[in-house]
Motif scaffolding. Structure first.
Motif, PDB file in Angstrom:
ATOM      1  N   LYS A   1       4.898  -1.846  -0.138  1.00 45.73           N
ATOM      2  CA  LYS A   1       6.215  -1.205  -0.497  1.00 45.73           C
ATOM      3  C   LYS A   1       6.217   0.171   0.008  1.00 45.73           C
ATOM      4  N   GLY A   2       7.371   0.580   0.974  1.00 47.35           N
ATOM      5  CA  GLY A   2       7.556   1.680   1.630  1.00 47.35           C
ATOM      6  C   GLY A   2       7.100   1.560   3.222  1.00 47.35           C
TER       7      GLY A   2
ATOM      8  N   LYS B   1      15.306   3.005   2.327  1.00 50.51           N
ATOM      9  CA  LYS B   1      13.894   3.946   1.967  1.00 50.51           C
ATOM     10  C   LYS B   1      12.726   3.213   2.567  1.00 50.51           C
ATOM     11  N   TRP B   2      12.943   2.088   3.376  1.00 46.76           N
ATOM     12  CA  TRP B   2      11.649   1.559   4.016  1.00 46.76           C
ATOM     13  C   TRP B   2      12.209   1.683   5.605  1.00 46.76           C
TER      14      TRP B   2
END
Length: 318
Positions: A141-142, A161-162
């Motif tokens: 995640k991310g 967001k990534w």
């Protein structure tokens, strides 16, 4: 629909001249056929990476495959031949805390081959000949990061967001969602990022304690040579059609063309005639047609002769 067995012979490089012409003609007939060709190529690449094949099909002297009643054996047999030269390995590294493991896959594309694949986030990437890419089997995640040495074209899946980061030996390219080409061969002094759509941020190694950063807009490219940065317009987008199996060149010297042929065909080429080195040419080839075909076409534009060394590893042009 084109016969799949013919397509697989074409992908592996064992199609006859007539079969190559047949596939080319069919592909050029419509956008639908071109899309089908790309889809079959993706399936073929997926079979290569599966690594489940064991026995290559026998090959006749004319480089066509012997008939068999088992179509599946034809397909996996050809995949086995490619798997033998496409070096695909998986390693595990530690990122962050000692209890966090991330499995990484490394793909190496040899001379004369290209591979396109879908990454875990659904981003699409094409890898050119002599390219090595390392990426995680799943993105945490991310974090979306890959490393390449060679040339790759990316269509990055947008995610606010990534950010997606491409690491090369001489620059890092950070994006949210875009289409761009990165060329970063270790044996060349040039590292270049070309932006087709979207926006990218390029970060260079630290100089005097500061990492220079540049923002590219669509239709622009950043070239880095011996710490010299040049940002310019993309004047010929055709050069990025290598992912379609085309080598396109515009006002390029014979020497530079031969350097590209070295990459595509895995042979060292030496231009011996000094006057020939100054010749500038433009043109387009299908990479699958082979080196001899490309050289014969060039000979129709400028006079030269060529011969191979006794070990067949070097080609001399004069």
């Amino acid at each position: 629909m084109m016969d799949k067995n013919l397509l697989y012979r074409y992908f592996i490089g064992h199609a006859s001249a007539n079969e190559i012409h047949q596939v080319r003609t069919w592909s050029d007939e419509s956008d639908e056929n071109q899309n089908l060709l790309r889809r079959e190529r993706k399936l073929f690449n997926a079979m290569i990476m599966a690594g489940s094949v064991k026995k290559p099909m026998p090959i006749n002297n004319d480089k066509t495959y012997r008939p068999t009643n088992r179509i599946w054996l034809r397909i996996v047999g050809m995949a086995a031949c490619i798997a033998a030269i496409c070096c695909i390995s998986i390693i595990t590294i530690f990122i962050g805390h000692s209890d966090t493991q991330l499995a990484m896959q490394t793909i190496h594309v040899p001379s004369g081959q290209s591979v396109d694949l879908i990454l875990p986030d659904s981003s699409h990437v094409w890898l050119n000949a002599n390219t090595r890419m390392t990426y995680p089997l799943s993105f945490t995640k991310g974090i979306r990061e890959v490393s390449i040495e060679g040339e790759a074209f990316f269509e990055v899946k947008h995610h606010d967001k990534w950010p997606f980061i491409v690491h090369t030996p001489h620059m890092d390219v950070k994006v949210l969602g875009t289409k761009f080409n990165v060329e970063a061969y270790s044996d060349k002094p040039l590292t270049e990022t070309s932006l087709i759509e979207g926006k990218v941020q390029i970060t260079l190694p630290k100089q005097d304690g500061v990492s220079p950063q540049y923002i590219l807009q669509p239709g622009r490219k950043l070239s880095l040579t011996e710490n010299q940065v040049v940002i310019s317009d993309i004047t010929d987008p055709e050069v990025y059609r290598w992912r379609d199996g085309l080598y396109c060149f515009n006002n390029k010297t014979i020497v530079d063309i031969m350097h590209d042929f070295e990459k595509y065909y895995g042979i060292k080429i030496v231009v011996q005639e000094e006057n020939l080195k100054k010749v500038v040419l433009s043109g387009k080839f299908r990479i699958a047609e082979g080196l001899n075909y490309a050289l014969d076409v060039l000979k129709s534009e400028v006079h030269f002769s060529y011969h191979r060394s006794s070990d067949n590893n070097t080609l001399f042009i004069k």
